[in-house]
Design a protein around this motif. Sequence first.
Motif, PDB file in Angstrom:
ATOM      1  N   ALA A 188       0.824  -1.208   0.000  1.00 14.03           N
ATOM      2  CA  ALA A 188       0.000   0.000   0.000  1.00 14.03           C
ATOM      3  C   ALA A 188       0.857   1.256   0.000  1.00 14.03           C
ATOM      4  CB  ALA A 188      -0.920   0.000   1.217  1.00 14.03           C
ATOM      5  N   ASP A 209      -8.168  -8.151  -2.030  1.00 15.27           N
ATOM      6  CA  ASP A 209      -9.027  -7.375  -1.134  1.00 15.27           C
ATOM      7  C   ASP A 209      -8.239  -6.821   0.051  1.00 15.27           C
ATOM      8  OD1 ASP A 209     -11.248  -7.803  -2.720  1.00 15.27           O
ATOM      9  OD2 ASP A 209     -12.011  -9.481  -1.523  1.00 15.27           O
ATOM     10  N   ARG A 212      -6.124  -3.955  -1.229  1.00 15.26           N
ATOM     11  CA  ARG A 212      -6.978  -2.809  -1.566  1.00 15.26           C
ATOM     12  C   ARG A 212      -7.372  -2.039  -0.309  1.00 15.26           C
ATOM     13  NH1 ARG A 212      -9.977  -6.450  -4.802  1.00 15.26           N
ATOM     14  NH2 ARG A 212      -9.399  -6.327  -7.008  1.00 15.26           N
ATOM     15  N   GLN A 213      -7.737  -2.750   0.731  1.00 18.22           N
ATOM     16  CA  GLN A 213      -8.124  -2.086   1.981  1.00 18.22           C
ATOM     17  C   GLN A 213      -6.965  -1.272   2.541  1.00 18.22           C
ATOM     18  OE1 GLN A 213      -9.564  -5.206   4.556  1.00 18.22           O
ATOM     19  NE2 GLN A 213     -11.231  -5.772   3.171  1.00 18.22           N
ATOM     20  N   ALA A 215      -4.421  -0.083   0.809  1.00 14.14           N
ATOM     21  CA  ALA A 215      -4.153   1.026  -0.110  1.00 14.14           C
ATOM     22  C   ALA A 215      -5.179   2.137   0.053  1.00 14.14           C
ATOM     23  CB  ALA A 215      -4.132   0.515  -1.548  1.00 14.14           C
ATOM     24  N   ASP A 216      -6.443   1.768   0.224  1.00 13.71           N
ATOM     25  CA  ASP A 216      -7.490   2.774   0.450  1.00 13.71           C
ATOM     26  C   ASP A 216      -7.182   3.585   1.708  1.00 13.71           C
ATOM     27  OD1 ASP A 216      -8.845   1.954  -1.806  1.00 13.71           O
ATOM     28  OD2 ASP A 216     -10.321   0.742  -0.708  1.00 13.71           O
ATOM     29  N   ALA A 217      -6.749   2.900   2.754  1.00  6.93           N
ATOM     30  CA  ALA A 217      -6.430   3.593   4.003  1.00  6.93           C
ATOM     31  C   ALA A 217      -5.248   4.542   3.834  1.00  6.93           C
ATOM     32  CB  ALA A 217      -6.130   2.576   5.101  1.00  6.93           C
ATOM     33  N   GLY A 219      -4.651   6.101   1.022  1.00  8.95           N
ATOM     34  CA  GLY A 219      -4.992   7.074  -0.014  1.00  8.95           C
ATOM     35  C   GLY A 219      -4.300   6.823  -1.334  1.00  8.95           C
ATOM     36  N   ARG A 220      -4.025   5.545  -1.625  1.00 12.70           N
ATOM     37  CA  ARG A 220      -3.336   5.198  -2.866  1.00 12.70           C
ATOM     38  C   ARG A 220      -4.142   4.154  -3.627  1.00 12.70           C
ATOM     39  NH1 ARG A 220       1.248   2.659  -3.088  1.00 12.70           N
ATOM     40  NH2 ARG A 220       1.969   3.800  -4.919  1.00 12.70           N
ATOM     41  N   THR A 221      -3.820   4.008  -4.918  1.00 15.91           N
ATOM     42  CA  THR A 221      -4.398   2.972  -5.767  1.00 15.91           C
ATOM     43  C   THR A 221      -3.282   2.053  -6.231  1.00 15.91           C
ATOM     44  OG1 THR A 221      -6.150   4.441  -6.542  1.00 15.91           O
ATOM     45  CG2 THR A 221      -5.697   2.486  -7.866  1.00 15.91           C
TER      46      THR A 221
END
Length: 304
Positions: A188, A209, A212-213, A215-217, A219-221
């Motif tokens: 992430a 998944d 992704r969680q 990375a979302d935390a 603030g990245r993709t």
Amino acid sequence: MKLRIFTEPQEGASYDELLAVAQATERLGFDAFFRSDHYQRIGQGDPGSGSTDAWITLAGLARETSRIRLGTLVSPATFRLPGPLAISVAQVDQMSGGRVELGFGTGWYENEHTSYGIPFPPVGERFDRFEEQLRIVTGLWDAEGTYSFDGAHYQLKDSPALPKPAQRPHPPIIIGGFGAKRTPRLAAKYADEFNVPFRTVDESGTHFDTVRQAADAAGRTVRMSVAQTVCVAADQAGLERRAGAIGTDLAQLRVNGLAGTPAEVLGKLEQFSKVGAERVYLQVMDLTDLDHLELIAAEILPHV
């Protein structure tokens, strides 16, 4: 979905054999040519002339190809000090005109470390060193002016932080694996792509998944990808011949890899796409069978 050719030269392959596969990869329209970074055959069998060095190989291919992306899946942090690694990857990126990607990991195959006198610390320390190397390599590439770092395992003082890669801010970094805590966090923070090698569709989706969680935390993709052993043929006899040539059970390949007719493999690629895989690394084990690549390019590549 992008299809990439992935080779395992430690199983026995010369530079000329890798060059033939890389140039076929480019000619046939695949997205990239990747290779493992190992110094010794994994498992039983004829090692041939032994492995070739990954970044020396990619430097040569950088000058003998013009379009395809080039990279490792993956380079172990145990093999190289972070400063020289940053220099090597930046130079190959320049040589390729900005086509390099760094697959990067902790290192795991103890035998090759023992065989070639490479230190192999416990897994916790390997992760600690890997995290520092990620900070250093990206720091050297991104620095404007000199760069210093004071870590538990590595210290740099007033590095000129040169050369710089052609790609800015730096070449994409690929991190892969199955860890539930440190791997998602590092992916992430540092990775442009997260790779799940040799797992089922459902297992891959679960690991996607988790990252992704994280990375979302942060603030990245992060792009998602998988690596799968490939074995494609028009009929059962051809499939058995290709599976036999690489010493792998066809029934297992159908479950744990991408094996079958073009239509069957396309169906499984669709399943990987549904769980979020944007790139698939096709692990090609028989590097002499360029007809295999021709078939995949003709019957599968146009449909993904």
